[in-house]
Design a protein around this motif. Structure first.
Motif, PDB file in Angstrom:
ATOM      1  N   GLN A 272       0.600   4.216  -2.631  1.00 27.96           N
ATOM      2  CA  GLN A 272       0.279   5.597  -2.222  1.00 27.96           C
ATOM      3  C   GLN A 272       1.352   6.591  -2.667  1.00 27.96           C
ATOM      4  O   GLN A 272       1.037   7.654  -3.199  1.00 27.96           O
ATOM      5  CB  GLN A 272       0.170   5.663  -0.699  1.00 27.96           C
TER       6      GLN A 272
ATOM      7  N   PHE B 264      -6.047  -2.761  -1.233  1.00 24.23           N
ATOM      8  CA  PHE B 264      -5.267  -2.174  -2.333  1.00 24.23           C
ATOM      9  C   PHE B 264      -4.922  -3.304  -3.292  1.00 24.23           C
ATOM     10  O   PHE B 264      -5.122  -4.484  -2.974  1.00 24.23           O
ATOM     11  CB  PHE B 264      -3.994  -1.477  -1.818  1.00 24.23           C
TER      12      PHE B 264
ATOM     13  N   GLU C 181       3.431  -1.789   6.988  1.00 18.85           N
ATOM     14  CA  GLU C 181       2.633  -2.856   6.397  1.00 18.85           C
ATOM     15  C   GLU C 181       2.351  -3.970   7.405  1.00 18.85           C
ATOM     16  O   GLU C 181       2.560  -5.141   7.112  1.00 18.85           O
ATOM     17  CB  GLU C 181       3.360  -3.488   5.187  1.00 18.85           C
TER      18      GLU C 181
ATOM     19  N   LYS D 160       0.810  -1.210   0.000  1.00 18.51           N
ATOM     20  CA  LYS D 160       0.000   0.000   0.000  1.00 18.51           C
ATOM     21  C   LYS D 160       0.851   1.271   0.000  1.00 18.51           C
ATOM     22  O   LYS D 160       0.531   2.260  -0.660  1.00 18.51           O
ATOM     23  CB  LYS D 160      -0.881  -0.035   1.253  1.00 18.51           C
TER      24      LYS D 160
END
Ligand code: MSP
Length: 511
Positions: free
Chosen positions: A58, A207, A131, A54
């Motif tokens: 991002q 995601f 994460e 993710k």
């Protein structure tokens, strides 16, 4: 005896540019790999980049790029740093490569076939930067134990039955007392397991930048499961399926920073046990570099850039500083002043000057040509013996990852060489006894040669330059009894480590 060894760095996140901390892990592995090679091992040495998750998705969006473009760019920076640091890796793995995707899919299917994966629902505090999910009880001042901001999330996800592995892991650690190095880190892991293991969430649906879960592509594989299997990809899995019979896998050492020991010493062996692959031989963890006394961060503006140090002072200088300054396993402080001080006192004044003194003297007063003396004095013999003692203690120190003590030993041998020269005074002998002058120079040169060969894993550029000046063919192998040829005809002399003087302030102000 198995003379194959597989050495790995962690694979680096592509969310930030490489800094001194990343360079450190890689240099430590390189020194260890070069050392194993000189000890006669066949070495497989891998590094690479960890590109899914993710955080990367991002960062790419923030940068108006696709995750792939973003990952390509930053991965390129890590890859380009390797020759700059003079790293001798055999492989560079990216988790976005097809070969790796195949490994992850195969590994997932194996875990699933073995009955260790089930579908459930996850709720918890998610630390995006690292994460990882954490339980409420693990949070510290509203942040994850790794220091990241957390958000409460719930998602359907696949679980790995980690709870089934507590006893097996503890038994494994008991049977393999050297598995986690240093021992203090092992104690942390053991007490974590003793508090009871819960199953581990190993897929995400929030995601899409990751390896899709086989047969359920709404999910992507948890980035740590994805990342850890890089070590198998590099070792040819799944084509090379029987890893337990693979001589490199039997001797695989993962070097990691202290904050990721849990992933390597607990999750990774559990995953491997679940599919019937033996855990790695050892997880070796190091401490952290602070910069000017604080954690490196962009906002503090104290991020130390390895490119700049190498470009200005050379990779040998940075490699030496990194290994000499930090006690392996402990944290240390990186400072420009400390770097320059160490460089000047050891590499320029002590080692570099010793080489230059002896070589220039031979050039000037022996026409660059000297022969092995027929007789040795007691002083010569004692000098040989003392240097030899220092050299012979090195393999053990490196095997214990005491890199700073290994360099200390060699610094001691350099000091002994300078003392020998000061006591023998070849500059006086040049008028009184030319034969003895030449003998002392030869003895000193032979000892410097031995020391230089032992320094090779840390300062390969200077070591090669030195042997080139001696005009000799040498393979860098460990042989404490090795001798120089009886006659040496010097080539062109080069300064190995020019001193950084106060006049260079402008240059190093840019670092
Ligand atoms: N992607 C994971 C590793 C996956 S391995 C299957 C990761 N990446 S990282 O880029 O955050 O860190 C990689 C390595 O760099 C770690 O060993 C870490 O300890 C090291 N360092 C990062 N900053 C550091 C310092 N300031 N000092 C020393 N090493 C540090 O974790």
């Amino acid at each position: 005896m198995n003379k194959n060894i597989f050495i790995t760095t962690p694979i680096y996140y592509v969310n930030a540019k490489p800094h001194i901390g990343h360079a450190y892990t890689t240099v430590v592995c390189d020194v260890y790999a070069r050392f194993c090679r000189i000890m006669g091992y066949n070495v497989k040495f891998s590094t690479g980049t960890d590109e899914h998750g993710k955080k990367v998705e991002q960062s790419a969006i923030n940068n108006k790029q696709t995750p792939q473009q973003f990952a390509d760019e930053i991965s390129g920076l890590f890859r380009n740093l390797l020759p700059i640091l003079n790293i001798s890796n055999d492989d560079f793995i990216r988790t976005t490569e097809l070969r790796h995707k195949k490994t992850v899919e195969h590994f997932w299917e194996k875990l699933s076939d073995a009955g260790y994966i089930y579908l459930g629902k996850y709720e918890g505090w998610y630390d995006i930067r690292n994460e990882a999910y954490f339980a409420e009880s693990e949070l510290i001042d509203g942040k994850s134990p790794l220091g990241g901001d957390v958000t409460y999330m719930t998602e359907p996800c696949y679980f790995f039955k980690l709870s089934a592995f507590g006893d097996k892991l503890l038994k494994y650690y008991d049977e393999h007392p050297d598995f986690i190095f240093p021992i203090s880190r092992k104690n942390e892991i053991v007490s974590f397991i003793e508090q009871g293991l819960t199953d581990l969430a190993i897929s995400r649906t929030t995601f899409s930048w990751g390896v899709p879960v086989p047969n359920d592509p709404k999910h992507v594989v948890y980035v740590w499961l994805d990342a850890l299997t890089n070590y198998l990809t590099v070792n040819g899995y799944p084509e090379n399926e029987n890893q337990n019979n693979d001589p490199y896998w039997q001797n695989v050492i993962h070097f990691v920073g202290k904050e990721i020991v849990r992933f390597h010493a607990l999750y990774w062996p559990a995953f491997l046990m679940a599919v019937g692959i033996n855990p790695p031989k050892q997880i070796v963890s190091h401490g952290w570099w602070l910069s000017e006394g604080q954690k490196m961060s962009k906002s503090l503006g104290n991020v130390q850039d390895p490119y700049k140090y190498c470009n200005i002072f050379g990779s040998d200088a940075l490699r030496y500083y990194l290994l000499r300054e930090l006690t392996f396993g402990a944290d240390g402080n990186f400072s420009k002043e400390g770097f320059i001080k160490r460089y000047n006192s050891v590499l320029a004044d002590s080692y570099g000057n010793l080489c230059n003194r002896v070589l220039s003297f031979i050039q000037k007063y022996c026409n660059g040509n000297i022969n092995r003396p027929e007789k040795l004095t007691d002083d010569d013999k004692n000098f040989y013996r003392s240097v030899s003692d220092c050299i012979q203690s090195c393999p053990q120190l490196i095997q214990e990852y005491s890199f700073n003590r290994y360099l200390e030993k060699l610094e001691h041998a350099i000091t002994l060489s300078n003392q020998y020269l000061d006591n023998q005074k070849p500059w006086t002998l040049k008028t009184s006894d030319k034969n003895r002058m030449s003998a002392t120079l030869y003895v000193c040169l032979e000892n410097i040669y031995k020391i230089t060969k032992m320094l090779y894993p840390v300062i390969p550029v200077a070591s090669e330059k030195f042997t080139k000046i001696l005009n000799i063919e040498t393979s860098f192998t460990y042989n404490p009894d090795e001798k120089l040829p009886d006659n040496i005809e010097l080539g062109e002399i080069k300064i190995l480590f020019p001193k950084i003087s106060d006049c260079d302030v402008d240059v190093y102000a840019n670092v």
